[in-house]
Scaffold this motif. Structure first.
Motif, PDB file in Angstrom:
ATOM      1  N   ASN A  82       0.841  -1.279  -0.013  1.00 24.37           N
ATOM      2  CA  ASN A  82      -0.070   0.172  -0.044  1.00 24.37           C
ATOM      3  C   ASN A  82       1.052   1.127   0.049  1.00 24.37           C
ATOM      4  O   ASN A  82       0.624   2.310  -0.789  1.00 24.37           O
ATOM      5  CB  ASN A  82      -0.933  -0.044   1.082  1.00 24.37           C
ATOM      6  CG  ASN A  82      -1.782  -1.196   1.152  1.00 24.37           C
ATOM      7  OD1 ASN A  82      -1.722  -2.074   1.846  1.00 24.37           O
ATOM      8  ND2 ASN A  82      -3.096  -1.203   0.393  1.00 24.37           N
ATOM      9  N   VAL A  84       2.670   3.846  -3.596  1.00 23.45           N
ATOM     10  CA  VAL A  84       2.521   5.489  -3.589  1.00 23.45           C
ATOM     11  C   VAL A  84       3.740   6.379  -3.695  1.00 23.45           C
ATOM     12  O   VAL A  84       3.724   7.269  -4.414  1.00 23.45           O
ATOM     13  CB  VAL A  84       1.567   5.878  -2.351  1.00 23.45           C
ATOM     14  CG1 VAL A  84       1.296   7.390  -2.161  1.00 23.45           C
ATOM     15  CG2 VAL A  84       0.232   4.955  -2.277  1.00 23.45           C
ATOM     16  N   GLN A 130      -1.877  10.521   4.539  1.00 22.82           N
ATOM     17  CA  GLN A 130      -2.438   9.455   3.890  1.00 22.82           C
ATOM     18  C   GLN A 130      -2.041   8.062   4.538  1.00 22.82           C
ATOM     19  O   GLN A 130      -2.655   6.946   4.670  1.00 22.82           O
ATOM     20  CB  GLN A 130      -2.142   9.317   2.657  1.00 22.82           C
ATOM     21  CG  GLN A 130      -2.652   8.177   1.550  1.00 22.82           C
ATOM     22  CD  GLN A 130      -2.304   8.447   0.218  1.00 22.82           C
ATOM     23  OE1 GLN A 130      -1.953   9.433  -0.257  1.00 22.82           O
ATOM     24  NE2 GLN A 130      -2.319   7.182  -0.628  1.00 22.82           N
ATOM     25  N   LEU A 132       1.367  12.972   1.956  1.00 20.00           N
ATOM     26  CA  LEU A 132       1.346  11.673   2.060  1.00 20.00           C
ATOM     27  C   LEU A 132       1.413  11.083   3.585  1.00 20.00           C
ATOM     28  O   LEU A 132       0.864   9.995   3.785  1.00 20.00           O
ATOM     29  CB  LEU A 132       2.945  11.119   1.372  1.00 20.00           C
ATOM     30  CG  LEU A 132       2.629  11.295   0.036  1.00 20.00           C
ATOM     31  CD1 LEU A 132       3.649  10.456  -0.386  1.00 20.00           C
ATOM     32  CD2 LEU A 132       1.361  10.510  -0.585  1.00 20.00           C
ATOM     33  N   ARG A 144       5.244   5.604  -7.283  1.00 23.45           N
ATOM     34  CA  ARG A 144       4.539   6.851  -8.240  1.00 23.45           C
ATOM     35  C   ARG A 144       4.835   8.263  -8.058  1.00 23.45           C
ATOM     36  O   ARG A 144       5.037   8.787  -9.142  1.00 23.45           O
ATOM     37  CB  ARG A 144       3.166   6.668  -8.195  1.00 23.45           C
ATOM     38  CG  ARG A 144       2.309   5.161  -8.712  1.00 23.45           C
ATOM     39  CD  ARG A 144       1.075   5.069  -8.836  1.00 23.45           C
ATOM     40  NE  ARG A 144       0.282   5.619  -7.429  1.00 23.45           N
ATOM     41  CZ  ARG A 144      -0.084   4.686  -6.793  1.00 23.45           C
ATOM     42  NH1 ARG A 144       0.068   3.400  -7.170  1.00 23.45           N
ATOM     43  NH2 ARG A 144      -0.715   4.904  -5.759  1.00 23.45           N
ATOM     44  N   LYS A 145       5.132   8.760  -6.979  1.00 20.14           N
ATOM     45  CA  LYS A 145       5.509  10.169  -6.877  1.00 20.14           C
ATOM     46  C   LYS A 145       7.008  10.342  -6.881  1.00 20.14           C
ATOM     47  O   LYS A 145       7.270  11.575  -7.493  1.00 20.14           O
ATOM     48  CB  LYS A 145       4.748  10.361  -5.623  1.00 20.14           C
ATOM     49  CG  LYS A 145       4.947  11.921  -5.305  1.00 20.14           C
ATOM     50  CD  LYS A 145       4.127  12.663  -4.216  1.00 20.14           C
ATOM     51  CE  LYS A 145       4.138  14.013  -3.792  1.00 20.14           C
ATOM     52  NZ  LYS A 145       3.734  14.961  -4.794  1.00 20.14           N
TER      53      LYS A 145
END
Length: 355
Positions: free
Chosen positions: A215, A219, A255, A252, A222-223
């Motif tokens: 998870n 993320v 998140q 982030l 990708r960033k």
């Protein structure tokens, strides 16, 4: 004939004296029993046994007087006094940002574990041997009788381990404990701690924490991955550093939730400029600091810190340099800017590869 009897009598006398001398040497060399206390015990002692062991320790010390333990403790007292003075000095330094909390937030109070029975507060700083300290407090709180009895899956299960967080108390009870309890936490070289977090959560990854790989890592990739065509191999350390050093990392962080505790700063975790901690231990000197903390907290005769494997606390400069060798200078500097407070508050030197 007369001479023969005299010679025989002399032989018997020599044998008798040798037997007496042998018996005397045996008695002299024999170790006294009943005074030695088994070291490294990790179990809370019942009240009667505790008194007995305490007396045994007194006899052991008095029978072998030495100034060395006092000298050693005095030296440790000085070291820990200097650590707290450095902390206070840096906290007053207005040129360093992000050192202070306007209020002590629930996030910080969630990191602080409580032993009301022994009036102790411990602030958790993950990747610095905190699991072992939590085990010590779990035993002190009475949930388990010994450290060996605690299942690994229970240590971090706060519904079952009998270890309350400070956030579970009322505001008045929080202030009361912050003002009167013994408070401590442990730190480690900030960059080595980040490497430990990266390896544990994204490389080795315990089977009961799959969300870090499945998870959180995608993320960040990708960033922050520069070469988007490179998709194999999971999260790279360079990606992790870019995320941590990004001034806009908080988006982030929100998140990811509480999972960020494994890599955010000590300042964010424990509010050291607001809370007057009694002792700040260092992972690099844990062999000395662990017994010192237990003694200062008044629990050294009740429980011991688990055995420390040889070399595990040693700062590995080569490993740190190898991990950062593939990271750009710009990304390292941005990372350092975020963790600068941790370096300066606790006396860690700037990494030489910054320059």
């Amino acid at each position: 004939m007369h001479h023969r009897w005299l010679l025989l009598l002399a032989c018997f006398w020599v044998l008798f004296m040798l037997m007496v001398a042998s018996k005397f040497i045996t008695l002299t060399m024999k170790s006294p029993e009943g005074y030695g206390v088994r070291q490294g015990s990790q179990t809370i002692l019942p009240e009667v046994e505790k008194i007995t062991v305490t007396e045994g320790k007194k006899l052991q010390i008095e029978s072998q007087p030495s100034a060395e333990p006092q000298k050693s403790m005095s030296h440790l007292d000085l070291i820990h006094k200097e650590r707290l003075e450095l902390l206070q000095t840096v906290c007053r330094n207005g040129s360093l940002g992000n050192l202070s909390h306007a209020i002590i937030s629930k996030f910080v109070l969630d990191r602080i574990f409580v032993s009301d029975k022994h009036k102790i507060l411990f602030c958790q700083t993950p990747k610095v041997g905190n699991t072992q300290w939590k085990k010590v407090l779990i035993v002190l709180n009475g949930a388990f009788s010994s450290i060996e009895d605690i299942p690994e899956n229970i240590v971090h299960d706060h519904d079952k381990n009998g270890l309350p967080r400070l956030s579970s108390y009322s505001i008045s009870d929080v202030h009361k404990r912050l003002n009167s309890y013994f408070k401590f936490f442990i730190v480690r070289d900030p960059f080595e701690r980040l490497i430990s977090a990266y390896k544990d959560k994204f490389v080795h990854n315990p089977r009961f924490e799959p969300w870090y790989k499945h998870n959180i890592a995608p993320v960040i990739i990708r960033k922050y991955r520069k070469d988007r065509s490179e998709t194999k191999g999971g999260l790279q350390f360079q990606d992790f550093v870019r995320y941590l050093g990004d001034p806009n990392h908080k988006f982030l962080d929100l998140q990811f939730g509480d999972h960020i505790i494994h890599w955010i700063t000590y300042v964010e975790l424990c509010a050291p400029c607001e809370i007057n901690y009694n002792v700040i231990g260092h992972h690099e000197t844990l062999e000395e600091d662990a017994p010192y903390i237990l003694k200062k907290a008044g629990i050294d005769r009740l429980v011991s810190y688990p055995p420390i494997p040889p070399g595990i606390t040693h700062y590995n400069k080569t490993k740190v340099e190898q991990y950062f060798s593939k990271v750009s200078k710009r990304d390292i500097r941005r990372l350092y800017e975020r963790y600068e407070g941790d370096f300066k508050l606790f006396g860690y030197k700037e990494p030489t590869f910054l320059f």
